[in-house]
Scaffold this motif. Structure first.
Motif, PDB file in Angstrom:
ATOM      1  N   UNK A 203       0.844  -1.191   0.000  1.00  0.00           N
ATOM      2  CA  UNK A 203       0.000   0.000   0.000  1.00  0.00           C
ATOM      3  C   UNK A 203       0.878   1.239   0.000  1.00  0.00           C
ATOM      4  N   UNK A 204       0.394   2.296  -0.654  1.00  0.00           N
ATOM      5  CA  UNK A 204       1.068   3.585  -0.662  1.00  0.00           C
ATOM      6  C   UNK A 204       0.323   4.572   0.222  1.00  0.00           C
ATOM      7  N   UNK A 205       1.063   5.280   1.079  1.00  0.00           N
ATOM      8  CA  UNK A 205       0.526   6.409   1.836  1.00  0.00           C
ATOM      9  C   UNK A 205       1.384   7.611   1.461  1.00  0.00           C
ATOM     10  N   UNK A 206       0.774   8.605   0.831  1.00  0.00           N
ATOM     11  CA  UNK A 206       1.538   9.743   0.311  1.00  0.00           C
ATOM     12  C   UNK A 206       0.906  11.053   0.761  1.00  0.00           C
ATOM     13  N   UNK A 207       1.747  12.078   0.893  1.00  0.00           N
ATOM     14  CA  UNK A 207       1.281  13.404   1.303  1.00  0.00           C
ATOM     15  C   UNK A 207       1.774  14.433   0.313  1.00  0.00           C
ATOM     16  N   UNK A 208       0.984  15.496   0.123  1.00  0.00           N
ATOM     17  CA  UNK A 208       1.414  16.553  -0.776  1.00  0.00           C
ATOM     18  C   UNK A 208       0.406  17.674  -0.881  1.00  0.00           C
ATOM     19  N   UNK A 209       0.742  18.631  -1.710  1.00  0.00           N
ATOM     20  CA  UNK A 209      -0.108  19.785  -1.944  1.00  0.00           C
ATOM     21  C   UNK A 209      -1.311  19.401  -2.809  1.00  0.00           C
TER      22      UNK A 209
END
Length: 398
Positions: A203-209
């Motif tokens: 699984x991918x957990x990503x953060x960003x604008x």
């Protein structure tokens, strides 16, 4: 009071003394990882918000939570530092070596490490920044064709198979996700999609604008069904108050109710701003409690600290025309703003100002909230612009 005893410390990614108001997101990610650990499917998670809302801090806490659940985690560097292959290769190696501690997964781990060797050999010419120790020679035909999409897919599938045999899950954490080059993003999404089709625990957990939502959707047509989106914004009133009051109380210091009201009002409940006001209010008080007058006393200093440490570095990266464009936006208001309205106030046709706007989007200063509308990516940046550029030129005011 003594600053060295203060629990408040504003900083980029600095863990606050109390992570307030993010329990819903933490619980959702916990459930997803539990599902993976139990052989069930779980969507990836995207944390989306402006600068200063605590996305990086939350991402780090989610990584810690995942490790506590028994998952194997991978944390990749921000995409502007390294290419995706250079970041993911050593991280996957470490993950595989950790999985190797489980006896039943050892053969799968060896195959995964051979796939890693092929991945590096196949892509090293194209991505010259790949540096990783290799534990096994490559297996011909395994992740070595030199095509990032195909080779990354093979590598993650092999890592996922090893994780499944070890009865664990592999969770990849990426910050500043909106900055990943589009072709590399597309390759990553394809690999993750194939892992899902193989029912592998990755699984991918990503953060960003905010731009990352559109960018992910543009990369692959099926991406919108791969993720759950969490809008990370200012804290609710009670959570903002707790973020200040609870850590102070742990140090034996009380904060009056009207002082908390004033802090929340002045900060807009943005986590980074709360830490700045808490830090200075602590120093302003000689003893407990911290009062409304203490908060009012440090208001100017807190704003100056934000201007110096939070806003100015971003402002200094801008060209004259970019600064002028943003200042025109600020004069109109907080936004979002219609691009044609901004162009009219700027005094040029929209086709002339469009390259300026696109450059500001590329630098992460603006993002498109709706088609034809643009919004500041940094909270309260319009207020800063009016402070640092108090007057519009005649051309700006046209």
């Amino acid at each position: 009071m003594d600053g060295k005893l203060s629990p408040f410390n504003p900083g980029a990614g600095t863990v606050p003394p109390v992570l307030s108001g993010r329990n819903d997101t933490r619980e959702e990610v916990r459930i997803c990882i539990d599902r993976l650990l139990n052989g069930r499917h779980a969507n990836g998670q995207l944390l989306v918000g402006l600068r200063g809302v605590g996305k990086t801090v939350l991402l780090e806490r989610l990584l810690y939570d995942a490790e506590q659940q028994g998952a194997i985690t991978v944390h990749l560097e921000a995409p502007e530092v390294k290419s995706l292959p250079a970041s993911i290769a050593p991280a996957i190696r470490i993950a595989l070596l950790r999985i190797n501690q489980v006896q039943m997964a050892k053969d799968a781990v060896v195959r995964g490490l051979r796939a890693l060797s092929g991945f590096v050999a196949g892509l090293r010419v194209k991505y010259g920044d790949i540096e990783v120790g290799l534990d096994y020679p490559p297996e011909p035909g395994l992740a070595d064709c030199g095509d990032l999409e195909l080779d990354l897919c093979t590598l993650l599938v092999e890592a996922g198979r090893a994780a499944r045999l070890a009865r664990t899950a592999l969770v990849i954490f990426i910050d500043e996700f909106q900055g990943m080059p589009q072709q590399q993003l597309s390759s990553l999404l394809y690999a993750l999609h194939r892992c899902t089709q193989h029912q592998l625990p990755i699984m991918l957990v990503a953060a960003g604008l905010p731009p990352l939502i559109k960018k992910v959707g543009d990369a692959k047509s099926y991406a919108e069904r791969m993720f759950e989106i969490h809008d990370i914004g200012p804290l609710a009133d009670i959570d903002a108050r707790n973020a200040i009051a609870i850590p102070a109380e742990r140090e034996g210091v009380l904060i009056s109710s009207d002082a908390l009201d004033e802090i929340v009002a002045q900060t807009g409940a943005y986590p980074y701003f709360l830490q700045q006001w808490g830090k200075l209010a602590w120093r302003a008080a000689n003893e407990s409690p911290i009062t409304y007058e203490h908060v009012r006393q440090i208001s100017t200093s807190a704003i100056e600290a934000l201007d110096k440490n939070f806003y100015r570095l971003r402002f200094q990266r801008l060209t004259f025309l970019e600064r002028r464009y943003l200042r025109v936006m600020a004069e109109i208001g907080a936004g979002p703003h219609d691009v044609n309205t901004v162009a009219k106030q700027f005094g040029e046709p929209a086709e002339v100002t469009e390259p300026i706007r696109e450059a500001l989007v590329a630098k992460g200063m603006l993002h498109e909230s709706l088609i034809g509308e643009t919004e500041f990516s940094v909270p309260r940046f319009h207020e800063f612009l009016k402070r640092i550029m108090p007057e519009l030129t005649p051309a700006d005011a046209a």
